[in-house]
Design a protein around this motif. Structure first.
Motif, PDB file in Angstrom:
ATOM      1  N   MET A  96      36.113  30.873  30.001  1.00  0.00           N
ATOM      2  CA  MET A  96      37.210  29.917  29.834  1.00  0.00           C
ATOM      3  C   MET A  96      38.562  30.529  30.179  1.00  0.00           C
ATOM      4  N   SER A  97      38.569  31.792  30.595  1.00  0.00           N
ATOM      5  CA  SER A  97      39.821  32.479  30.885  1.00  0.00           C
ATOM      6  C   SER A  97      40.108  32.619  32.366  1.00  0.00           C
ATOM      7  N   ILE A  98      39.170  32.179  33.206  1.00  0.00           N
ATOM      8  CA  ILE A  98      39.343  32.358  34.635  1.00  0.00           C
ATOM      9  C   ILE A  98      39.487  30.994  35.336  1.00  0.00           C
ATOM     10  N   HIS A  99      40.375  30.934  36.305  1.00  0.00           N
ATOM     11  CA  HIS A  99      40.542  29.708  37.092  1.00  0.00           C
ATOM     12  C   HIS A  99      39.257  29.457  37.869  1.00  0.00           C
ATOM     13  N   PRO A 100      38.767  28.211  37.881  1.00  0.00           N
ATOM     14  CA  PRO A 100      37.496  27.932  38.558  1.00  0.00           C
ATOM     15  C   PRO A 100      37.477  28.258  40.034  1.00  0.00           C
ATOM     16  N   GLY A 101      38.621  28.371  40.643  1.00  0.00           N
ATOM     17  CA  GLY A 101      38.665  28.716  42.059  1.00  0.00           C
ATOM     18  C   GLY A 101      38.474  30.198  42.338  1.00  0.00           C
TER      19      GLY A 101
END
Length: 254
Positions: A248-253
Motif C-alpha cells: 500500500m506504500s508504492i504507486h501502482p505504476g
C-alpha cells in the motif's frame, strides 16, 4: 516478545491461516486461548496448541454470548478478542446475488460487530474494572478494491470503520478497552491456495504486487496481532497496522 501471561483470549476463524497462526502465537506468549471456527479442523489446531476449541458460525449472533461466557467463565476474565474469521465472495457488482452478499456480510462484519459487543460486556466485568484489547482483521482490499469481489472489499472496509467507532466509544465511556485493526496484504493462506487452482500463477502475480516480492506468512500477521493484544501499546486505539510487505506504500505504476 509480548507478555500475555495469564490473559484470556478468543480467536475466531482458527482452523487455518492467520487464525491458526494467531492461536499458536498467543499461546506461545502465555495467553489462555479459545479458538473458534465453523470448520472442525479448528479442533486439531487448538489441540496441538493446547488451546480450547468451540464450533462457531460467527454470523449467528445468538451464539456470541455463550462463546464469550465459555472463555471468561473458565478463567474469570476476558482480555483479548481477535475477530479473524472471514470469507471471500468472488463476485463483481454485476454478478453477486442477495444470498452471497448477505452471507459475506454476515461473516465479515456482522460477526465482528456481535463479537465486539459481547466482548465489551465481558471485559467490563473484569476484576479491577473494564479492560481489554480487541483486534479486528481487515484486508488491503479494504483500501484498494478488487473489481471482482464487491462484497469482500466493502465488508472489509466496514471493518475498518467499525473498529474506529468501537475504539472511540470505549474511550469516551472511560473503559480501558482498546480496539485496533490489522490489515494484512496477500498472505500464504488456504484462500489463495484455492484461488490458485482456478487461476494458475495467481500467487506469483499477487506476490509481485509487494515491494518485498513475496507473500506474507501467517505468523507475521499473528505477531502484529499479539503486539496489539498486549500491554505494550496502551495508547494505541482506533489504529490500523499494515502487514502488507509495503504494497500500500508504492504507486501502482512502479
Amino acid at each position: 516478545m509480548p507478555d500475555l501471561a495469564g490473559k484470556v483470549a478468543i480467536v475466531t476463524g482458527c482452523a487455518s491461516g492467520i487464525g491458526a497462526a494467531t492461536v499458536r502465537r498467543l499461546r506461545q506468549d502465555g495467553a489462555h486461548v479459545l479458538g473458534t471456527d465453523i470448520d472442525e479442523g479448528g479442533a486439531a489446531v487448538c489441540h496441538e496448541a493446547r488451546a480450547d476449541f468451540a464450533r462457531q458460525d460467527v454470523a449467528d449472533m445468538a451464539l456470541w454470548p455463550a462463546i464469550v461466557e465459555q472463555a471468561s467463565a473458565r478463567h474469570g476474565r476476558l482480555d483479548i478478542l481477535v475477530n479473524n474469521a472471514g470469507i471471500v465472495a468472488g463476485a463483481s457488482i454485476e454478478d453477486i446475488d442477495d444470498d452471497l452478499w448477505d452471507r459475506t456480510y454476515g461473516v465479515n462484519i456482522k460477526g465482528p460487530m456481535a463479537g465486539c459487543r459481547a466482548a465489551i460486556a465481558a471485559m467490563k466485568r473484569n476484576p479491577g474494572g473494564a479492560s481489554g484489547a480487541i483486534v479486528n482483521i481487515a484486508s488491503t482490499s479494504a483500501m484498494a478494491a478488487l473489481p471482482g469481489d464487491v462484497a469482500y472489499c466493502s465488508s472489509k472496509g466496514a471493518v475498518r470503520v467499525l473498529t474506529k467507532s468501537v475504539a472511540v466509544h470505549c474511550a469516551k465511556q472511560g473503559y480501558a478497552i482498546r480496539c485496533n485493526t490489522v490489515i494484512p496484504g496477500a498472505t500464504e493462506t488456504g484462500i489463495l491456495d484455492n484461488a490458485e487452482k482456478d487461476i494458475p500463477g495467481l500467487k506469483a502475480a499477487v506476490a509481485a504486487t509487494s515491494p518485498l516480492n513475496r507473500l506474507g506468512d501467517p505468523s507475521e500477521t499473528a505477531a502484529a496481532i499479539a503486539f496489539l493484544a498486549s500491554d505494550d501499546c496502551p495508547f494505541m486505539t482506533g489504529a490500523e497496522m499494515l502487514v502488507d510487505g509495503g504494497a500500500m506504500s508504492i504507486h501502482p505504476g512502479f
